[in-house]
Scaffold this active site. Structure first.
Site, PDB file in Angstrom:
ATOM      1  N   TRP A   1      45.922  41.783  37.603  1.00 58.30           N
ATOM      2  CA  TRP A   1      47.340  41.865  37.982  1.00 58.30           C
ATOM      3  C   TRP A   1      48.014  40.499  37.869  1.00 58.30           C
ATOM      4  CZ3 TRP A   1      49.443  41.227  43.508  1.00 58.30           C
ATOM      5  CH2 TRP A   1      48.682  40.304  44.236  1.00 58.30           C
ATOM      6  N   ASP A   2      47.201  39.447  37.764  1.00 59.16           N
ATOM      7  CA  ASP A   2      47.727  38.099  37.608  1.00 59.16           C
ATOM      8  C   ASP A   2      48.814  38.072  36.524  1.00 59.16           C
ATOM      9  OD1 ASP A   2      45.101  38.190  38.682  1.00 59.16           O
ATOM     10  OD2 ASP A   2      44.747  36.073  38.236  1.00 59.16           O
TER      11      ASP A   2
ATOM     12  N   GLU B   1      41.497  40.866  49.416  1.00 59.06           N
ATOM     13  CA  GLU B   1      40.204  41.490  49.090  1.00 59.06           C
ATOM     14  C   GLU B   1      39.127  41.249  50.145  1.00 59.06           C
ATOM     15  OE1 GLU B   1      39.604  39.714  45.283  1.00 59.06           O
ATOM     16  OE2 GLU B   1      40.836  41.193  44.245  1.00 59.06           O
TER      17      GLU B   1
ATOM     18  N   LYS C   1      42.853  37.077  52.832  1.00 56.67           N
ATOM     19  CA  LYS C   1      42.416  36.225  51.713  1.00 56.67           C
ATOM     20  C   LYS C   1      43.593  35.539  51.009  1.00 56.67           C
ATOM     21  CE  LYS C   1      39.898  36.247  47.312  1.00 56.67           C
ATOM     22  NZ  LYS C   1      39.290  37.033  46.249  1.00 56.67           N
ATOM     23  N   GLN C   2      44.650  36.308  50.790  1.00 63.50           N
ATOM     24  CA  GLN C   2      45.771  35.781  49.997  1.00 63.50           C
ATOM     25  C   GLN C   2      47.020  36.590  50.328  1.00 63.50           C
ATOM     26  OE1 GLN C   2      43.428  37.413  46.606  1.00 63.50           O
ATOM     27  NE2 GLN C   2      45.409  37.512  45.615  1.00 63.50           N
TER      28      GLN C   2
HETATM   29  C1  BGC Z   1      41.880  37.342  43.479  1.00 63.25           C
HETATM   30  C2  BGC Z   1      42.599  38.391  42.681  1.00 63.25           C
HETATM   31  C3  BGC Z   1      42.783  37.899  41.259  1.00 63.25           C
HETATM   32  C4  BGC Z   1      41.462  37.475  40.648  1.00 63.25           C
HETATM   33  C5  BGC Z   1      41.623  36.857  39.289  1.00 63.25           C
HETATM   34  C6  BGC Z   1      40.565  37.025  42.810  1.00 63.25           C
HETATM   35  O1  BGC Z   1      39.888  36.043  43.521  1.00 63.25           O
HETATM   36  O2  BGC Z   1      41.667  37.793  44.803  1.00 63.25           O
HETATM   37  O3  BGC Z   1      43.862  38.677  43.262  1.00 63.25           O
HETATM   38  O4  BGC Z   1      43.380  38.885  40.496  1.00 63.25           O
HETATM   39  O5  BGC Z   1      40.824  36.538  41.489  1.00 63.25           O
HETATM   40  O6  BGC Z   1      42.415  35.711  39.338  1.00 63.25           O
END
Ligand code: BGC
Length: 761
Positions: free
Chosen positions: A343-344, A482, A594-595
């Site tokens: 999704w980045d 996550e 986490k984010q």
């Molecule tokens: C993040 C995801 C991201 C992925 C790739 C993961 O650590 O939690 O949101 O899409 O890394 O960058």
């Protein structure tokens, strides 16, 4: 001649790294990587490096990780579990120097100085070094490498060397380093070779031409083997030898396609031009991109530099000419995440491309259109309808997330994101819609975008199941956070799902009103009847969203507020992420995030946060976030900037900026490109307040008091607009396109080409 090997004198356009250390080398190679969206190359040294090969021994630490990538060249490697990965191709820049019979090796003798410089303005990697050999000879080298932005198949290397002694027997051997260990050779000719992948029937061809002149005269090489050139001469102290190599690369995706002719044609094209013209065309292409994309910040040199660095990598990562590839989580700058697309791309990168380079944005979205069949299959496999995009995507659109990876203690850890992180199917829809709104590209909407919107909407309706309480729930998901797996009713997922379904309905109505034939054809092709649309309407009204109307607070997922409250600040100065320190189970049982999750929702759908609700949620969730992902800080920066929390926004921007600019070993696997796209958004959408998806273009800046100027350009519906924002007001200028109305801090202003408009604060 030497002037092309010197960096742009303005230090605002260059990044330099002095010396060499095994602990930072891999990160420097990522940071200084160069590319053009088709080809990517890490900034490993090309001369005196010594060979590298793959090894399974975890304790072998390679001093460097040289890699060349071709976008879309995926194969299934022999890993456990097996997931498609980008196959490395031959390192076309290898050079071996032998002085009086002894091979020059960087690790022997003394490196007197060594600087690598990334020249952002020209899009070239430069090196300048001096090396005293064990025999006491001083070798001086300068080098330039690039992957052409003017002709994406082409690469160029210029190397100038000189010794401080007469009469040394010099041998310069230029070759192509070992091509992907996993590829089979198909063809090996004097100036061209081709390889094919074992499992995916893709092929790559690489062609090369090299010349060397010393004392001003060209000399003929020996050609002992294909793609190898050898020159021998006796040194004259201080006299330079200049080596120039052009390469050309082509990829073929099907067994009946031969990549050799296009590679040979690209080589012929570039050798006919000559390296100076190849360099000039490349620099001109970068110049054009910078004219459009440069962001000027006066009053914050660190962020100015970070923005240039971000735009450099964003420009290097995209290819408007190839709809079959998208941008992996590390671009083409490193092996981490195997080149997989997340999704980045849609959420963190697309806003940049949509505003600055819509042709690149379109190609990236077309990749999602071409991979719709894979998304449909995944939906069916999991028992849903419509299109469920893979959490990790490679070339075909099949799910490529590994089922498990080996944890730090060697035991497998199950990876659930591929099964449960479904919000990707709303993120893609979000990017499609916003691209169309900003560009007015009806052609795209009719050919591809509408189908993506309808199929993702259909997925969400099947995913949000009505239950006994009369509401529709979306259970067993992973949201952007996550750390918490298998949760119910993640607010980000549910609200984005509802939004996607609403856009699905809107696009049906829009097509029926404006393009009735297309509406009928698409509805027939998708068997989308009125009954189903009634269900969609029902879904938009009944999806649970976790919003407490009393407080304006969203609950991140059902039960989140019942979890333990941890003070994230207590873990802030640890080198390890919080989930590693306290363990997976404790993390899952706590409110540590986490984010950006609800915070990301504020950034994406601010209309879902009426009144003070955005502030309430930001104040609530920001202290709970451990920023365990490189995606996190920039979203917080964007939201803080919009909320007028300038200091917080700046802190997060600087944090994002330092991710790949500081010597952070996590960059070893490639630059975290989502963070770079997020930084651009935080500055331009956050402080700049640029909005492209409304009925008119809007800008509502909130400049930090210490900034004197923020200026940037944007494209909008076939127009190009330049903004200069100062503490006193906003200057807007229409550079190209038809007369338009724009909103500046809520005031409507008419713009015409050649006429500047100013709105004072
Ligand atoms: C993040 C995801 C991201 C992925 C790739 C993961 O650590 O939690 O949101 O899409 O890394 O960058």
């Amino acid at each position: 001649m030497p002037e092309v090997l010197r960096p742009t004198p303005d230090s605002g356009w260059t990044l330099a790294h002095d010396g060499y250390s095994v602990t930072t080398e891999s990160a420097v190679e990522s940071r200084f990587a160069f590319g053009n969206g088709f080809l990517g190359m890490r900034a490993a040294r090309s001369v005196s490096r010594g060979p590298t090969w793959a090894s399974w021994l975890g304790y072998i630490r390679w001093a460097s990780w040289p890699r060349c990538y071709v976008a879309g060249l995926f194969d299934m490697p022999n890993t456990e579990p097996a997931v498609p990965a980008l196959v490395p191709v031959a390192d076309w820049s290898r050079v071996r120097i032998v002085l009086d019979g002894a091979t020059l090796a960087a690790r022997e003798g003394a490196m007197l100085h060594g600087t690598r410089t990334l020249d952002l303005r020209r899009g070239v990697l430069l090196a300048d070094w001096a090396h005293r050999t064990p025999a006491g000879v001083t070798f001086r080298g300068r080098e330039l490498r690039l992957l052409s932005l003017a002709d994406r198949a082409v690469g160029l290397q210029i190397l100038r060397i000189a010794l401080d002694r007469d009469e040394v027997e010099v041998k310069l051997e230029a070759s192509f380093g070992l091509a992907g260990l996993g590829m089979e050779p198909m063809r090996l000719e004097r100036d061209l070779a081709a390889w094919r992948t074992e499992g995916t029937a893709k092929a790559v061809a690489m062609a090369g031409a090299a010349r060397l002149a010393h004392g001003g005269a060209a000399s003929e090489p020996e050609r002992p083997f294909p793609l190898r050139w050898v020159w021998r001469w006796r040194s004259v102290a201080g006299q330079a030898a200049v080596f120039a190599r052009l390469v050309a690369v082509a990829r073929a995706d099907r067994p009946d396609e031969d990549p050799a002719p296009p590679a040979a044609a690209a080589l012929a094209r570039s050798t006919a031009l000559g390296w100076r013209a190849v360099l000039a065309a490349h620099e001109a292409a970068w110049g054009e991109r910078w004219t459009m994309s440069d962001v000027l910040i006066e009053g914050d040199d660190a962020l100015q530099r970070a923005l240039r660095f971000a735009v450099y990598h964003l420009t290097s990562a995209a290819n408007p000419e190839d709809e079959r590839v998208s941008i992996g989580a590390r671009g083409l700058t490193g092996d981490a995440y195997f080149g997989h697309v997340f999704w980045d791309t849609e959420i963190y990168l697309l806003p940049f491309y949509t505003a600055i380079w819509p042709e690149a944005a379109r190609a990236l979205l077309m990749y999602r259109f071409h991979t719709l069949p894979g998304a449909r299959e995944k939906a069916v496999r999991l028992g849903y309808r419509g299109a469920l995009y893979p959490w990790e995507s490679a070339d075909t659109g099949a799910e490529t997330t590994p089922d498990s990876v080996l944890g730090p203690n060697g035991t497998p850890v199950e990876i659930l994101t591929g099964k449960m992180e479904h919000h990707i199917s709303a993120d893609v829809a979000y990017a499609v819609w916003h691209y169309w709104r900003a560009t007015g590209d009806d052609d795209f909407l009719l050919q591809a975008g509408a189908e993506i919107l309808l199929e993702t909407a259909r997925f969400w309706v099947s995913r949000a199941v009505p239950e006994a309480d009369g509401r529709r729930h979306i259970r067993h998901v992973i949201g952007p956070d996550e750390y918490h797996e298998d949760v119910d009713d993640n607010a980000f997922t549910n609200v984005m799902a509802r939004w996607t379904i609403a856009r699905g309905l809107e696009v049906v109505a829009l097509l029926q009103a404006r393009w009735p034939e297309r509406a009928a054809a698409l509805r027939a092709a998708l068997a989308l009847g009125d009954d189903e649309l009634a269900q969609w309407r029902d879904a938009t009204a009944r999806i649970v969203d976790g919003l407490d109307p009393e407080t304006g607070l969203y609950e991140q997922f059902a039960g989140f507020h019942g979890l333990d409250l941890l003070d994230v600040a207590d873990y802030a100065d640890h080198a390890l992420p919080i989930d590693v320190i306290i363990g997976r189970e404790r993390t899952q049982g706590s409110q540590v995030v986490k984010q950006a999750d609800v915070v990301a929702l504020i950034a994406l759908l601010p209309q879902e946060f009426p009144g003070a609700s955005a502030e309430t949620n930001f104040r609530h969730y920001e202290p709970r976030c451990a920023h365990g992902s490189s995606l996190s800080a920039s979203m917080h920066a964007l939201v803080a900037a919009r909320l007028g929390q300038t200091e917080t926004a700046l802190r997060y921007m600087h944090e994002t900026a330092s991710l790949d600019l500081d010597p952070d070993p996590n960059s070893a696997g490639g630059v975290r490109i989502a963070g770079l796209g997020g930084l651009w958004q935080a500055v331009v959408r956050g402080f700049g307040g640029l909005t492209l998806s409304g009925e008119r273009l809007e800008i509502d800046p909130r400049l930090p008091p210490q900034w004197r100027l923020l200026s940037f350009r944007t494209r909008w519906r076939d127009r190009m607009v330049a903004f200069r924002i100062t503490q006193d007001g906003v200057d807007a200028r229409l550079l190209a396109g038809e007369r338009m109305e724009i909103g500046i801090a809520g005031t409507s202003v008419a713009l015409e080409v050649g006429m500047a408009q100013r709105v004072s604060h």
